[in-house]
Enzyme design. Sequence first.
Site, short mmCIF file in Angstrom:
data_model
loop_
_atom_site.label_atom_id
_atom_site.label_comp_id
_atom_site.label_asym_id
_atom_site.label_seq_id
_atom_site.Cartn_x
_atom_site.Cartn_y
_atom_site.Cartn_z
N ASP B 134 1.05 -1.09 -0.09
CA ASP B 134 -0.04 -0.08 0.01
C ASP B 134 0.80 1.26 -0.04
O ASP B 134 1.76 1.40 1.06
CB ASP B 134 -0.94 -0.22 1.43
CG ASP B 134 -1.89 0.96 1.24
OD1 ASP B 134 -2.31 1.55 -0.01
OD2 ASP B 134 -2.59 1.43 2.15
N HIS B 141 -4.26 13.68 1.14
CA HIS B 141 -4.50 13.03 2.27
C HIS B 141 -3.24 13.08 3.34
O HIS B 141 -3.60 13.09 4.43
CB HIS B 141 -4.88 11.29 1.80
CG HIS B 141 -4.56 10.33 2.80
ND1 HIS B 141 -5.63 10.24 3.78
CD2 HIS B 141 -3.72 9.44 3.01
CE1 HIS B 141 -5.20 9.23 4.56
NE2 HIS B 141 -4.29 8.81 4.26
N GLU B 208 -10.53 3.87 3.55
CA GLU B 208 -9.63 4.57 2.76
C GLU B 208 -9.96 4.43 1.35
O GLU B 208 -10.01 3.20 0.80
CB GLU B 208 -8.09 4.40 3.11
CG GLU B 208 -7.87 4.86 4.38
CD GLU B 208 -6.20 4.98 4.74
OE1 GLU B 208 -5.66 4.33 3.82
OE2 GLU B 208 -5.81 5.76 5.66
N GLU B 210 -9.01 4.14 -2.41
CA GLU B 210 -7.74 4.13 -3.06
C GLU B 210 -8.12 3.40 -4.39
O GLU B 210 -9.27 2.96 -4.57
CB GLU B 210 -6.88 3.27 -2.17
CG GLU B 210 -6.54 3.46 -0.73
CD GLU B 210 -5.45 2.97 -0.18
OE1 GLU B 210 -4.49 2.62 -1.10
OE2 GLU B 210 -5.16 2.96 1.20
N ASP B 242 -8.97 0.42 1.76
CA ASP B 242 -7.92 -0.04 2.92
C ASP B 242 -8.72 0.11 4.09
O ASP B 242 -8.31 1.14 4.75
CB ASP B 242 -6.48 0.64 2.65
CG ASP B 242 -5.73 0.63 3.76
OD1 ASP B 242 -5.82 -0.54 4.39
OD2 ASP B 242 -4.58 1.28 4.14
N ARG B 246 -8.41 3.43 13.18
CA ARG B 246 -7.61 4.58 13.57
C ARG B 246 -7.15 4.81 14.89
O ARG B 246 -6.12 4.95 15.29
CB ARG B 246 -8.59 5.76 13.49
CG ARG B 246 -9.10 6.19 11.85
CD ARG B 246 -7.85 6.30 10.92
NE ARG B 246 -8.34 6.38 9.88
CZ ARG B 246 -7.49 6.09 8.66
NH1 ARG B 246 -6.22 5.80 8.70
NH2 ARG B 246 -8.15 6.32 7.48
N GLN B 249 -4.35 2.11 15.25
CA GLN B 249 -3.27 2.62 14.41
C GLN B 249 -2.41 3.56 15.22
O GLN B 249 -1.09 3.77 15.31
CB GLN B 249 -3.79 3.39 13.07
CG GLN B 249 -2.84 3.89 12.01
CD GLN B 249 -3.25 4.56 10.86
OE1 GLN B 249 -4.53 4.27 10.54
NE2 GLN B 249 -2.40 4.82 9.92
N LYS B 262 -4.54 -2.23 9.91
CA LYS B 262 -4.86 -2.31 8.41
C LYS B 262 -4.94 -3.76 8.29
O LYS B 262 -5.39 -4.00 6.95
CB LYS B 262 -3.37 -1.73 7.68
CG LYS B 262 -3.26 -0.22 7.78
CD LYS B 262 -4.33 0.92 7.30
CE LYS B 262 -3.65 2.02 7.13
NZ LYS B 262 -4.53 2.89 6.55
N THR B 266 -8.81 -5.57 3.50
CA THR B 266 -8.73 -4.72 2.30
C THR B 266 -9.78 -5.16 1.13
O THR B 266 -9.44 -6.44 0.87
CB THR B 266 -7.36 -4.73 1.97
OG1 THR B 266 -6.42 -4.18 2.86
CG2 THR B 266 -7.20 -3.61 0.82
N GLU B 374 -10.57 12.22 7.62
CA GLU B 374 -10.14 13.44 7.02
C GLU B 374 -11.56 14.24 7.12
O GLU B 374 -11.55 15.08 7.51
CB GLU B 374 -9.60 13.41 5.65
CG GLU B 374 -8.19 12.69 5.73
CD GLU B 374 -8.02 12.32 4.35
OE1 GLU B 374 -8.06 11.08 3.98
OE2 GLU B 374 -7.47 13.35 3.31
CA LIG Z 1 -3.93 3.06 3.09
MG LIG Z 2 -6.31 -2.66 4.69
#
Ligand SMILES: [Ca+2]
Ligand SMILES: [Mg+2]
Lengths: 431, 431
Positions: B134, B141, B208, B210, B242, B246, B249, B262, B266, B374
Amino acid sequence: MASSWMSIPPNSPFSLSNIPFGIISTAPDSTPRPAIAIGPWALDLHVFASNKGFSHLPEITPHLSVFSSPTLNAFAALGRSTTSAVRTYLQSIFDENTPYPDILRGNPELRATALIHQSHVTMHLPFTITDYTDFYVGLNHALNCTRILRGIGSLQPNYRHLPVGYHGRASSVVVSGTPIRRPSGQILNPAAETPEVMFSACRKLDFELELGCFVAKGNAHGEPVPINEAESYLFGVVLLNDWSARDIQAWEMVPLGPFNAKNFATSVSPWVVTMEALEPFLVPSMERGRSVLKYLAEKRKANVFDINLEVDVTTPAGTTKTVCHTSGRHLLFSFPQMLAHHTVGGCPFNTGDLIGSGTISGADDPATFGSLLENTENGTKAHVFNEEERRTFLQDGDTVTFRGICGEGEYGLVGFGECQGKILPAVEFKA
Amino acid sequence: MASSWMSIPPNSPFSLSNIPFGIISTAPDSTPRPAIAIGPWALDLHVFASNKGFSHLPEITPHLSVFSSPTLNAFAALGRSTTSAVRTYLQSIFDENTPYPDILRGNPELRATALIHQSHVTMHLPFTITDYTDFYVGLNHALNCTRILRGIGSLQPNYRHLPVGYHGRASSVVVSGTPIRRPSGQILNPAAETPEVMFSACRKLDFELELGCFVAKGNAHGEPVPINEAESYLFGVVLLNDWSARDIQAWEMVPLGPFNAKNFATSVSPWVVTMEALEPFLVPSMERGRSVLKYLAEKRKANVFDINLEVDVTTPAGTTKTVCHTSGRHLLFSFPQMLAHHTVGGCPFNTGDLIGSGTISGADDPATFGSLLENTENGTKAHVFNEEERRTFLQDGDTVTFRGICGEGEYGLVGFGECQGKILPAVEFKA
Ligand SMILES: [Ca+2]
Ligand SMILES: [Mg+2]
Ligand SMILES: [Ca+2]
Ligand SMILES: [Mg+2]
Ligand code: NI
């Protein structure tokens, strides 16, 4: 200590107590296939199984095709109770008082075809690896890195609470003996007064002394592996060299961790020493100074392995120096704890997935530090081989050799053999 | 713009200009196999190939077994010139002026067996993925995260010099529609006055937005992919979610990057849109403000895709809100640059390996930001669905849907369909 009817040298890492599994091929038969190591010999399990070798172990009969597979994945996926029974059975076959002398001891034809001297054998990567994770639970290594690279003596606040790790690159795991190409990439120009990015072959090529653990059984997506079942998910252990490009790492690593600094190659020793063989060498992990959350709390106290580990560097001129001597016990978390942590959010494992321990270093004495970054203080204190030859980081043509062995004195040693790699010059990039 | 003899609705993402590849199964035949999407239909390539469908494309004749494979790996491994020829041939088969009317248009038996309405099809993961990386090249971002989480407006010094990325977990990549189990793990207790670690189900579950890119051709270990050849190593693009925890993380991420935050899941959209289909939508990547090193310097200027991207969140009550609308152009580096960087030190790729772009966000307007972190300012500004329903982070039972489409107006759209996942409650851990 049981003895064998085979002549096993007293200092062999592959005693009757060991029986590690690997993947071999030979000049007459280039198809990779499973084998075990016993003294200086490999027992070809494809030939052994095809010639009624397992006729006194009925539980393996429906699964004999695993011994015709080019990796250990199918064998390991049978599960620990079956693979453990196979190992115990093979020990009984080689025991001087074997209950089954007809199988091999009294069968010169099968001995002639199934037993191959290891000098005539090519070793292959033991598993197909679809995911590889490298942990960082060598506390002394983490302290050394923090001190040397950042000048601070304390670790990140999470360090003692969880096994810190990052996902590695499965595609670049190679078996011992595979040459290692020096990587190129972005580094900060060490000659520049203000930070200046440049393209260069790595100038700070290093090894990291680690243990690797192969997973036998996977877990379903979304289903964590309970800590006190985690050991039964593991197959066995290898020596692991997490080759590291320190200058590439320094520039790329913040904020998402090491990337090209690590993904160019990781080497593993070819014979996988089973969890069963290592069990007598369990010792308690390093002092954590606090309790862990329940999902990481193991019932057993002894959870890491007291393996004597050594690292040799051999120059192109042939001079060898042992640059590290330490023990596998210098880890803050065990492999079962790493697996329980890795899966606690539901991350699935597959058979053959590989877990690295993180670099293993002793405390205080640089001669026990498991990387050149540490034992040369980031290249400031060279290893002196002789008047002409010194090393901070690795030069082209250098060979790095890891050895690991459990037990003391003679007979009954449980060893890993070697994990070796020779440095090739960097690729030339066209101007 | 070519038209088809099939009735393709004008707003279909799967126009004749698209022809994406995927893996399907059906109730009558549960074996996964390759297919293409055309309008609301799937063309079963196993059935098509088995019934002389490719009889006017001799170069594919020796390789027809790829259409009986349960993944696209074997097909993609044929290389871009062959897979591109297959796509062009299939376009010609469906063209209203098809030169080969005998194959399908005038063959009602084959139409009846090979063309299946997508509502009767189950989609599978398109590739076996042995490594997933990734990246983090969505500049807006990265700026948003830095500002929201660290209160600073500048990025790490390496950010504009190289595509920053980290290795992800291949085993937890799932196809759209797979439910997503909320992960549990270590977080810092948000109610504690001094930092206190606790075990909890994730309380800040996020998506996320992507793009993912599948690799068609691998490179040998030690052999970098040159930047101006890199595009030819790629097969096609999917929408990629993804999923991110949070709070996990925030606690685990320093110093080695995101891990359990993560690796629980996915998601990717099931139809892989080829590089050929996306080529008309190439636009220049974001302004870098500096040149890149030669190994990253592309000859072409237009290197990222102007794809209209949208994210919907649907509550368990069935209320849907579009929480993000942006474009795939907001990337600082292209997929060829990511591949060239990833391999510059010699890291090998295999067919089917997956590259994620990093989260895609527009500038300034929160309605263009590609994550809840965000666009809710880390949970401080809720999305208001209606008087009863608000969202900062995701709740159990919520469904997240990504959509992506290139082109404007009617006909000729090149779209991705959906990438969708519904949140299941966390596993209950026994006390
Ligand atoms: Ca990502
Ligand atoms: Mg992921
Ligand atoms: Ca390491
Ligand atoms: Mg490595
Ligand atoms: Ni219907």
